[in-house]
Design an enzyme around this catalytic site. Structure first.
Site, short mmCIF file in Angstrom:
data_model
loop_
_atom_site.label_atom_id
_atom_site.label_comp_id
_atom_site.label_asym_id
_atom_site.label_seq_id
_atom_site.Cartn_x
_atom_site.Cartn_y
_atom_site.Cartn_z
N LYS A 97 75.25 56.48 -54.09
CA LYS A 97 76.12 56.08 -52.97
C LYS A 97 76.61 54.64 -53.16
CE LYS A 97 76.43 59.78 -50.52
NZ LYS A 97 77.72 60.44 -50.30
N TYR A 107 69.63 59.04 -55.23
CA TYR A 107 70.64 59.37 -54.21
C TYR A 107 71.30 58.09 -53.68
CZ TYR A 107 72.52 60.43 -49.62
OH TYR A 107 73.34 60.49 -48.52
N SER A 115 75.79 55.93 -47.05
CA SER A 115 74.49 56.21 -46.44
C SER A 115 73.67 54.93 -46.26
CB SER A 115 73.72 57.16 -47.37
OG SER A 115 72.40 57.25 -46.97
N1 UFG Z 1 60.00 64.15 -41.75
C1 UFG Z 1 58.78 64.65 -41.31
N2 UFG Z 1 58.62 66.00 -41.32
C2 UFG Z 1 59.60 66.86 -41.73
C3 UFG Z 1 60.83 66.34 -42.17
C4 UFG Z 1 61.00 64.97 -42.17
O1 UFG Z 1 57.88 63.91 -40.94
O2 UFG Z 1 59.35 68.08 -41.70
C5 UFG Z 1 60.20 62.69 -41.72
C6 UFG Z 1 60.67 62.12 -43.03
O3 UFG Z 1 59.61 61.92 -43.94
C7 UFG Z 1 61.34 60.85 -42.55
C8 UFG Z 1 61.95 61.26 -41.19
O4 UFG Z 1 61.22 62.43 -40.80
O5 UFG Z 1 60.39 59.87 -42.33
C9 UFG Z 1 63.41 61.62 -41.27
O6 UFG Z 1 63.56 62.52 -42.36
P1 UFG Z 1 64.92 63.31 -42.67
O7 UFG Z 1 64.65 64.15 -43.88
O8 UFG Z 1 65.38 64.02 -41.44
O9 UFG Z 1 65.96 62.16 -42.96
P2 UFG Z 1 65.90 60.98 -44.02
O10 UFG Z 1 65.64 59.72 -43.24
O11 UFG Z 1 64.98 61.23 -45.14
O12 UFG Z 1 67.34 61.02 -44.68
C10 UFG Z 1 68.53 61.04 -43.95
C11 UFG Z 1 69.61 61.68 -44.80
C12 UFG Z 1 69.88 60.82 -45.98
C13 UFG Z 1 70.19 59.39 -45.56
C14 UFG Z 1 69.10 58.87 -44.66
C15 UFG Z 1 69.50 57.51 -44.14
O13 UFG Z 1 69.21 62.97 -45.21
O14 UFG Z 1 71.00 61.35 -46.65
O15 UFG Z 1 68.91 59.75 -43.58
O16 UFG Z 1 68.66 57.10 -43.12
F1 UFG Z 1 70.25 58.60 -46.63
#
Ligand code: UFG
Length: 337
Positions: free
Chosen positions: A157, A153, A128
């Site tokens: 990884k 997490y 990741s």
């Molecule tokens: N977000 C919002 N509103 C929501 C959900 C998410 O604003 O309802 C934001 C989050 O805070 C973040 C962005 O959208 O800033 C992306 O969030 P995600 O939860 O879709 O994805 P993440 O970037 O947190 O995480 C994903 C994977 C991880 C991985 C990561 C690497 O879930 O396993 O990408 O970039 F590590």
């Protein structure tokens, strides 16, 4: 999926896919089957679905179970393993680190040990972008950037990566570590898609809001140091991600000893831009509320994919935000009927 002549001799090989009933795992099983491989799914269904097992046999059980693993290895004698099984929620990992170290680190050691006992000498590991932590600069990240995860997490990884590399050094294990940025979208043929419970990922949550289900759209912080204040991510279509696994497997089977590759498109979209794409694709004017920042969120995470393009010959086919959102929306709409 295109294949090279040199890879044809590997067709028909059995590949053990841990976590093969999950989101990325199931799309990869489909890509493997289309390339002529025989995927065997190993899954404990802790965060996955039996309907996603469609391209080969299922072995239901846990990678931490030594006896079970021995049975699976004996029954199927895989040529290689693609290892997805693991816990994936950043927030949960902060609350329950032990679960993450147990599943993602101990589980990986258990799997690698079983591979060693049974002479299975190739692995592709689902890593990741979380291994990079909070990058100092917003520039695209290459594989040499410093690794300092900011949550358990990401730590698990990075630890699993190091353990795999040590098995490579000591036992000659061939390995490819694939560092995913933000996997999104759904199978363009509509056979598979994303289904987490609870759902925390941005695109499915926005689609729930467009559909009128779910908790409504929220933007987790709009005061970041990014062009519009919301977090920037490199969203990569899950089928392009799956295709990279097949390419990596072909290379390993044809002599590659090891490799580490970032998987993203090299361009980022903010949460607000993703929201606009969701409105465009669904035709629904989704209203979002601004929520506080989410713990552990780096402002910007964008891949430099030069290495995977050059060395594995990866050539993305679904690399527009609208295609990502529209395939996800098609899947979501069908599931909600
Ligand atoms: N977000 C919002 N509103 C929501 C959900 C998410 O604003 O309802 C934001 C989050 O805070 C973040 C962005 O959208 O800033 C992306 O969030 P995600 O939860 O879709 O994805 P993440 O970037 O947190 O995480 C994903 C994977 C991880 C991985 C990561 C690497 O879930 O396993 O990408 O970039 F590590």
């Amino acid at each position: 999926m295109t294949t090279k002549d040199e890879d044809l001799e590997t067709f028909g090989d059995t590949i053990l896919v841990t976590g093969g009933a999950g989101y990325i795992g199931s799309h990869t099983c489909k890509a493997l089957a289309e390339a002529g491989y025989k995927p065997v799914v190993l899954d404990n269904f802790s965060n996955s679905n039996s309907w996603a097992v469609r391209w080969g046999p299922l072995e239901e059980g846990d990678i931490g179970d030594k006896g079970f693993l021995d049975g699976v290895m004996q029954r199927h004698q895989p040529k290689a393993v693609i290892h997805f099984a693991g816990l994936i929620e950043v927030g949960e990992s902060v609350k329950h680190p032990a679960r993450y170290y147990q599943n993602n680190v101990s589980g990986t050691i258990s799997l690698l040990s079983a591979m060693e006992r049974h002479g299975v000498d190739k692995i592709i590991f689902s890593s990741s972008a979380a291994v990079y932590g909070t990058p100092e600069l917003p520039a695209p990240l290459d594989e040499e950037c410093s690794k300092s995860p900011v949550n358990p997490y990401g730590q698990t990884k990075l630890m699993a990566e190091k353990i795999i590399a040590d098995f490579g050094e000591s036992y000659g294990l061939g390995y490819v570590l694939l560092r995913y940025f933000n996997a999104a979208g759904a199978d363009p043929a509509g056979e598979l898609g994303e289904s987490h419970d609870p759902e925390s990922h941005l695109i499915p949550r926005l689609l729930e809001a467009a559909h009128g289900s779910g908790a409504g759209a929220t933007i987790n912080g709009d005061d970041y140091d990014t062009p519009d204040g919301s977090c920037v991510r490199d969203y990569i279509h899950v089928s392009d991600l799956a295709a990279a696994h097949v390419l990596a497997l072909g290379k390993l089977e044809n002599g590659l000893k090891n490799g580490i590759y970032n998987l993203g498109y090299g361009r980022g979209y903010s949460v607000k831009e993703v929201l606009q794409a969701v409105c465009r694709v669904t035709g629904v004017e989704v209203k979002a509320t601004i929520a506080p920042r989410r713990a552990g969120d780096p402002p910007s995470l964008v891949a430099d994919p030069s290495k995977v393009i050059t060395e594995l010959g990866w050539s993305p086919k679904h690399d527009t935000l609208d295609e990502i959102v529209s395939t996800a929306w098609s899947w979501f709409s069908r599931q909600s009927q």
